[in-house]
Design an enzyme around this catalytic site. Sequence first.
Site, mmCIF file in Angstrom:
data_model
loop_
_atom_site.group_PDB
_atom_site.id
_atom_site.type_symbol
_atom_site.label_atom_id
_atom_site.label_comp_id
_atom_site.label_asym_id
_atom_site.label_seq_id
_atom_site.Cartn_x
_atom_site.Cartn_y
_atom_site.Cartn_z
ATOM 1 N N ALA A 1 0.835 -1.201 0.000
ATOM 2 C CA ALA A 1 0.000 0.000 0.000
ATOM 3 C C ALA A 1 0.870 1.252 0.000
ATOM 4 O O ALA A 1 0.561 2.235 -0.679
ATOM 5 C CB ALA A 1 -0.919 -0.014 1.220
ATOM 6 N N ASN A 2 1.968 1.226 0.749
ATOM 7 C CA ASN A 2 2.877 2.375 0.763
ATOM 8 C C ASN A 2 3.412 2.674 -0.639
ATOM 9 O O ASN A 2 3.448 3.830 -1.070
ATOM 10 C CB ASN A 2 4.071 2.112 1.690
ATOM 11 C CG ASN A 2 3.713 2.210 3.163
ATOM 12 O OD1 ASN A 2 2.625 2.642 3.524
ATOM 13 N ND2 ASN A 2 4.635 1.798 4.016
ATOM 14 N N THR B 1 19.814 0.213 -2.562
ATOM 15 C CA THR B 1 19.649 1.539 -1.944
ATOM 16 C C THR B 1 20.605 1.682 -0.770
ATOM 17 O O THR B 1 20.893 0.715 -0.056
ATOM 18 C CB THR B 1 18.199 1.795 -1.487
ATOM 19 O OG1 THR B 1 17.853 0.861 -0.458
ATOM 20 C CG2 THR B 1 17.222 1.668 -2.654
ATOM 21 N N LEU B 2 21.107 2.899 -0.578
ATOM 22 C CA LEU B 2 22.177 3.154 0.384
ATOM 23 C C LEU B 2 21.817 4.249 1.373
ATOM 24 O O LEU B 2 22.705 4.965 1.856
ATOM 25 C CB LEU B 2 23.453 3.554 -0.377
ATOM 26 C CG LEU B 2 23.982 2.573 -1.434
ATOM 27 C CD1 LEU B 2 25.044 3.240 -2.288
ATOM 28 C CD2 LEU B 2 24.527 1.319 -0.770
ATOM 29 N N GLY C 1 22.187 7.407 -1.281
ATOM 30 C CA GLY C 1 21.511 7.233 -2.564
ATOM 31 C C GLY C 1 21.344 5.794 -2.970
ATOM 32 O O GLY C 1 20.849 4.987 -2.184
ATOM 33 N N ASP D 1 12.499 11.040 10.033
ATOM 34 C CA ASP D 1 11.994 9.688 10.272
ATOM 35 C C ASP D 1 12.109 8.912 8.964
ATOM 36 O O ASP D 1 11.473 9.271 7.982
ATOM 37 C CB ASP D 1 10.530 9.777 10.739
ATOM 38 C CG ASP D 1 9.886 8.406 10.940
ATOM 39 O OD1 ASP D 1 10.591 7.376 10.807
ATOM 40 O OD2 ASP D 1 8.676 8.362 11.217
ATOM 41 N N ASP E 1 9.953 2.121 0.590
ATOM 42 C CA ASP E 1 8.688 1.927 -0.143
ATOM 43 C C ASP E 1 8.424 3.104 -1.075
ATOM 44 O O ASP E 1 7.959 2.915 -2.206
ATOM 45 C CB ASP E 1 7.512 1.777 0.835
ATOM 46 C CG ASP E 1 7.688 0.614 1.794
ATOM 47 O OD1 ASP E 1 8.399 -0.347 1.447
ATOM 48 O OD2 ASP E 1 7.119 0.677 2.902
ATOM 49 N N GLY F 1 6.444 9.341 9.929
ATOM 50 C CA GLY F 1 5.559 8.340 9.361
ATOM 51 C C GLY F 1 5.935 7.948 7.945
ATOM 52 O O GLY F 1 6.872 8.494 7.364
HETATM 53 P P1 ADP Z 1 15.105 1.306 3.541
HETATM 54 O O1 ADP Z 1 14.134 2.394 3.866
HETATM 55 O O2 ADP Z 1 14.483 0.145 2.848
HETATM 56 O O3 ADP Z 1 15.991 0.898 4.684
HETATM 57 P P2 ADP Z 1 17.205 3.049 2.476
HETATM 58 O O4 ADP Z 1 17.523 3.444 3.884
HETATM 59 O O5 ADP Z 1 18.332 2.619 1.610
HETATM 60 O O6 ADP Z 1 16.091 1.898 2.408
HETATM 61 O O7 ADP Z 1 16.458 4.304 1.794
HETATM 62 C C1 ADP Z 1 15.839 4.217 0.536
HETATM 63 C C2 ADP Z 1 16.037 5.513 -0.233
HETATM 64 O O8 ADP Z 1 15.499 6.610 0.511
HETATM 65 C C3 ADP Z 1 17.499 5.890 -0.487
HETATM 66 O O9 ADP Z 1 17.956 5.312 -1.682
HETATM 67 C C4 ADP Z 1 17.414 7.398 -0.585
HETATM 68 O O10 ADP Z 1 16.951 7.775 -1.867
HETATM 69 C C5 ADP Z 1 16.342 7.742 0.420
HETATM 70 N N1 ADP Z 1 16.914 8.055 1.743
HETATM 71 C C6 ADP Z 1 16.915 7.265 2.850
HETATM 72 N N2 ADP Z 1 17.522 7.880 3.892
HETATM 73 C C7 ADP Z 1 17.915 9.102 3.433
HETATM 74 C C8 ADP Z 1 18.590 10.233 4.003
HETATM 75 N N3 ADP Z 1 19.004 10.231 5.284
HETATM 76 N N4 ADP Z 1 18.816 11.317 3.207
HETATM 77 C C9 ADP Z 1 18.399 11.339 1.916
HETATM 78 N N5 ADP Z 1 17.764 10.311 1.332
HETATM 79 C C10 ADP Z 1 17.528 9.209 2.060
#
Ligand code: ADP
Length: 310
Positions: free
Chosen positions: A40-41, A228-229, A233, A255, A261, A296
């Site tokens: 859903a997200n 994803t990182l 990025g 948050d 998602d 959220g």
């Molecule tokens: P998940 O939420 O599944 O743990 P990630 O932490 O890798 O996955 O985050 C997914 C995407 O959200 C990243 O590729 C990036 O685009 C964005 N994102 C997550 N955390 C940040 C942050 N602190 N600053 C900027 N973008 C972020």
Amino acid sequence: GLLVVGSVNADLVVRVPRHPRPGETVLGGDLAVHPGGKGANQAVAAARLGAQVAFAGRVGSDAHGSMLVDGLRRDGVDVSLVGTEPGPSGVALITVDGRGENAITVSPGANGRLGPDAAEALEPALRAAAVVSLQLEIPHETVAEIMRRCGRAGTRVVLNLSPGPWAAPTDVWRLCDPLVVNEHEALDAAARPGDGTAESALAPVDRARRIMRGTHAVDARPRSLVLTLGAAGAICIDGDGEPAHVPAPAVEAVDTTGAGDAFTGALAWRLACGDSLLDAVRYAVRAGAAAVTAEGAQPSYPTPDRLPLL
Ligand code: ADP
């Protein structure tokens, strides 16, 4: 258009001074009920960005079920493929302590009753969609069955390996275009049984290369991969191409719930629009970044005017 098949949950959130130990009771704040579930997200993230998107899944016959379907509809998601199962909807029981640390118990409820037999009724929608996006909060056999039908129909499949791990059958693994993993899920996906390499010692780009070379079974290679990182990025690899790193816009993180998602929903939608994988990732990192700037999951998902620039 985009079709998301997956989970829909009511997230029940209570703030507590500290998490209760087994057998203990703590008093918390007022209950907050939010729409959630990875499927859903993703659908809501895409709809907010202007996508034509349908969601297929199951809610329960309880009050949460109608609340969840109404919410999706209000966000512009086509809910004609959402079914109702007798019994409870999926629920996530979430306590958040004073340091912002989550403790989460998920009860799949109706999501767990979306069996592989449901795939046949979805066949016309699977054929009509440009992209079908899946995650792992519904039974794995259902994910496999839907992916195989997409494969036969020539419909592109995005699989977010979350929550992992899943050593999917080789033919299913080979349909992922892309497989989407975060760093944690990549550790599992890159692990080779009987291989002594300390996966955590590998740089993300090497881990991505390893997943593309085939991991848990001979020839278990996705067509493309997105790793994803977080704030750094994402890395993507398309077929035999070289890895490309896409930085995320710099934002103030409030948050990170539901960032993955939002990323995957945006990615799947841009692929359905005909973007290259690299262009879709360049768009998705902006959606992910926006999602961390407010509390959220769904409440933080951006409309196009609120997307940060790369
Ligand atoms: P998940 O939420 O599944 O743990 P990630 O932490 O890798 O996955 O985050 C997914 C995407 O959200 C990243 O590729 C990036 O685009 C964005 N994102 C997550 N955390 C940040 C942050 N602190 N600053 C900027 N973008 C972020």
